[in-house]
Design a protein around this motif. Structure first.
Motif, PDB file in Angstrom:
ATOM      1  N   GLU A   1       9.691  -0.159  -6.873  1.00  0.00           N
ATOM      2  CA  GLU A   1       9.622  -1.530  -6.385  1.00  0.00           C
ATOM      3  C   GLU A   1       8.380  -2.188  -6.974  1.00  0.00           C
ATOM      4  O   GLU A   1       7.316  -1.565  -7.047  1.00  0.00           O
ATOM      5  CB  GLU A   1       9.542  -1.577  -4.854  1.00  0.00           C
ATOM      6  CG  GLU A   1      10.804  -1.104  -4.161  1.00  0.00           C
ATOM      7  CD  GLU A   1      10.674  -1.170  -2.645  1.00  0.00           C
ATOM      8  OE1 GLU A   1      11.639  -1.544  -1.979  1.00  0.00           O
ATOM      9  OE2 GLU A   1       9.574  -0.839  -2.142  1.00  0.00           O
TER      10      GLU A   1
ATOM     11  N   THR B   1      13.427  -2.556  -8.864  1.00  0.00           N
ATOM     12  CA  THR B   1      13.639  -3.844  -8.207  1.00  0.00           C
ATOM     13  C   THR B   1      12.311  -4.459  -7.791  1.00  0.00           C
ATOM     14  O   THR B   1      11.255  -3.802  -7.839  1.00  0.00           O
ATOM     15  CB  THR B   1      14.505  -3.697  -6.932  1.00  0.00           C
ATOM     16  OG1 THR B   1      13.729  -3.067  -5.910  1.00  0.00           O
ATOM     17  CG2 THR B   1      15.746  -2.883  -7.202  1.00  0.00           C
TER      18      THR B   1
ATOM     19  N   GLU C   1      10.114  -6.168  -4.605  1.00  0.00           N
ATOM     20  CA  GLU C   1       9.977  -5.789  -3.201  1.00  0.00           C
ATOM     21  C   GLU C   1      10.812  -6.693  -2.302  1.00  0.00           C
ATOM     22  O   GLU C   1      11.271  -7.754  -2.710  1.00  0.00           O
ATOM     23  CB  GLU C   1       8.504  -5.884  -2.774  1.00  0.00           C
ATOM     24  CG  GLU C   1       7.595  -4.915  -3.493  1.00  0.00           C
ATOM     25  CD  GLU C   1       6.145  -5.098  -3.089  1.00  0.00           C
ATOM     26  OE1 GLU C   1       5.839  -6.109  -2.413  1.00  0.00           O
ATOM     27  OE2 GLU C   1       5.318  -4.248  -3.451  1.00  0.00           O
ATOM     28  N   HIS C   2      11.017  -6.233  -1.057  1.00  0.00           N
ATOM     29  CA  HIS C   2      11.676  -7.080  -0.066  1.00  0.00           C
ATOM     30  C   HIS C   2      10.867  -8.369   0.100  1.00  0.00           C
ATOM     31  O   HIS C   2       9.637  -8.356   0.084  1.00  0.00           O
ATOM     32  CB  HIS C   2      11.776  -6.359   1.279  1.00  0.00           C
ATOM     33  CG  HIS C   2      12.829  -5.296   1.295  1.00  0.00           C
ATOM     34  ND1 HIS C   2      14.175  -5.576   1.262  1.00  0.00           N
ATOM     35  CD2 HIS C   2      12.726  -3.939   1.335  1.00  0.00           C
ATOM     36  CE1 HIS C   2      14.873  -4.452   1.280  1.00  0.00           C
ATOM     37  NE2 HIS C   2      14.014  -3.437   1.328  1.00  0.00           N
TER      38      HIS C   2
ATOM     39  N   ARG D   1      15.445  -9.366  -5.090  1.00  0.00           N
ATOM     40  CA  ARG D   1      15.744  -8.146  -4.325  1.00  0.00           C
ATOM     41  C   ARG D   1      16.929  -8.381  -3.398  1.00  0.00           C
ATOM     42  O   ARG D   1      17.820  -7.525  -3.278  1.00  0.00           O
ATOM     43  CB  ARG D   1      14.520  -7.717  -3.528  1.00  0.00           C
ATOM     44  CG  ARG D   1      14.771  -6.527  -2.594  1.00  0.00           C
ATOM     45  CD  ARG D   1      15.299  -5.295  -3.361  1.00  0.00           C
ATOM     46  NE  ARG D   1      15.517  -4.174  -2.479  1.00  0.00           N
ATOM     47  CZ  ARG D   1      14.572  -3.271  -2.178  1.00  0.00           C
ATOM     48  NH1 ARG D   1      13.361  -3.381  -2.680  1.00  0.00           N
ATOM     49  NH2 ARG D   1      14.855  -2.274  -1.381  1.00  0.00           N
TER      50      ARG D   1
END
Length: 309
Positions: A236, A209, A211-212, A217
């Motif tokens: 990530e 995924t 990253e935040h 995400r």
């Protein structure tokens, strides 16, 4: 302390009185001649002489003295004129920037956008817009959705291209297109042979995924939560291309937009059931008076962006 405050206030009042004649002092310093200074400023020679006399009276000391057939500045005049020249340089730069900002054909636009949109959408929009507005300058800022929106809200950007569009009353915006999101899997993965996949079937899969802070995400987290599980994050990344490379290496699956053209080597894209998409759009600060250049570009994006997005 009271003396220092009073002194500062007195200096400010004196500076305010001198400010309108800064250009005059600088012109006399450069030309060393009242007539040429008057010609440079476009004002009558007697007016220059009267203003110099008035300035000397305000300062409390002569600012010029005769020098052959011309004039030269006194020590006090030289100090003021040198400061005036530096100040005028700053002001002239500000005037130029202001002129560019308010002129649609020679203004400046600070545009923020997601990394992925820099592959096709942003270059296409800029190419089309610059064909009709070649004098407009752009500063480009790339980053995650949250990074771009934070800089937009903080006044560092004029306009942002993001996905999904923010649900924030402090921002205005419009949608450009709906972009379908597909599951990218290694070509040797059993799911690569499927025509469609439900999110619930991915509970045991390792995810690659972003990253935040990235919109993708948040979409992955929300989809998995709705399907009743928390995704197992293996890697990530900050770039969708890196995520695809990790998928091709067999290190996990990823939810990504369709790859333009043929799928990259080693990766198969499989649609989700039900279909999953995200909205690509433009955003700016609500209620803000946009400069003509920014407004013109925003309107161009609104009118033409759907054919590129």
């Amino acid at each position: 302390m009271s003396y220092e405050i009073g002194g500062e206030a007195s200096d400010q009042r004196l500076a305010a009185q001198l400010a309108p004649s800064l250009a005059l002092l600088a012109a006399v310093r450069n030309t060393r001649n009242i007539t040429r200074a008057a010609e440079r400023l476009g004002i009558p020679q007697p007016t220059v002489s009267r203003r110099l006399a008035a300035l000397s009276e305000v300062v409390g000391a002569p600012l010029t003295q005769p020098d052959g057939r011309g004039v030269r500045l006194t020590r006090a005049g030289e100090i003021l004129a040198a400061s005036a020249a530096r100040a005028l340089t700053v002001v002239e730069t500000g005037v130029r920037q202001t002129r560019e900002e308010i002129a649609p054909d020679s203004g400046h636009v600070v545009l923020g956008f997601l990394h992925l949109l820099g592959r096709w959408l942003v270059p296409s929009l800029l190419h089309g817009f610059r064909a009709g507005h070649p004098g407009v300058r752009f500063s480009l800022v790339q980053g995650s959705r949250q990074h771009v929106l934070d800089r937009l809200a903080g006044g560092e950007l004029d306009l942002a291209l993001v996905a999904p569009l923010p649900d924030d009353p402090a921002l205005d915006g419009f949608a450009l297109s709906e972009q379908e999101l597909l599951l990218s899997v290694p070509e040797a993965h059993p799911l690569a042979r499927r025509r469609r996949i439900r999110v619930a079937e991915l509970a045991d899969e390792p995810f690659v995924t972003l990253e935040h802070g990235y919109g993708l995400r948040q979409i992955v987290d929300d989809l998995c939560a709705a399907a009743g599980f928390e995704p197992k994050i293996a890697f990530e990344s900050q770039e969708s291309d890196t995520a695809r490379g990790l998928v091709a290496a067999g290190l996990g699956v990823a939810l990504l937009p369709h790859f333009a053209g043929a799928s990259p080597a080693g990766v198969v894209e499989v649609p989700l059931s039900p279909r999953v998409s995200r909205t690509i759009g433009a955003a700016w600060r609500a209620g803000e008076q946009l400069t003509p250049a920014v407004r013109t570009f925003r309107d161009y994006v609104r009118a033409n962006g759907t054919r590129y997005a």
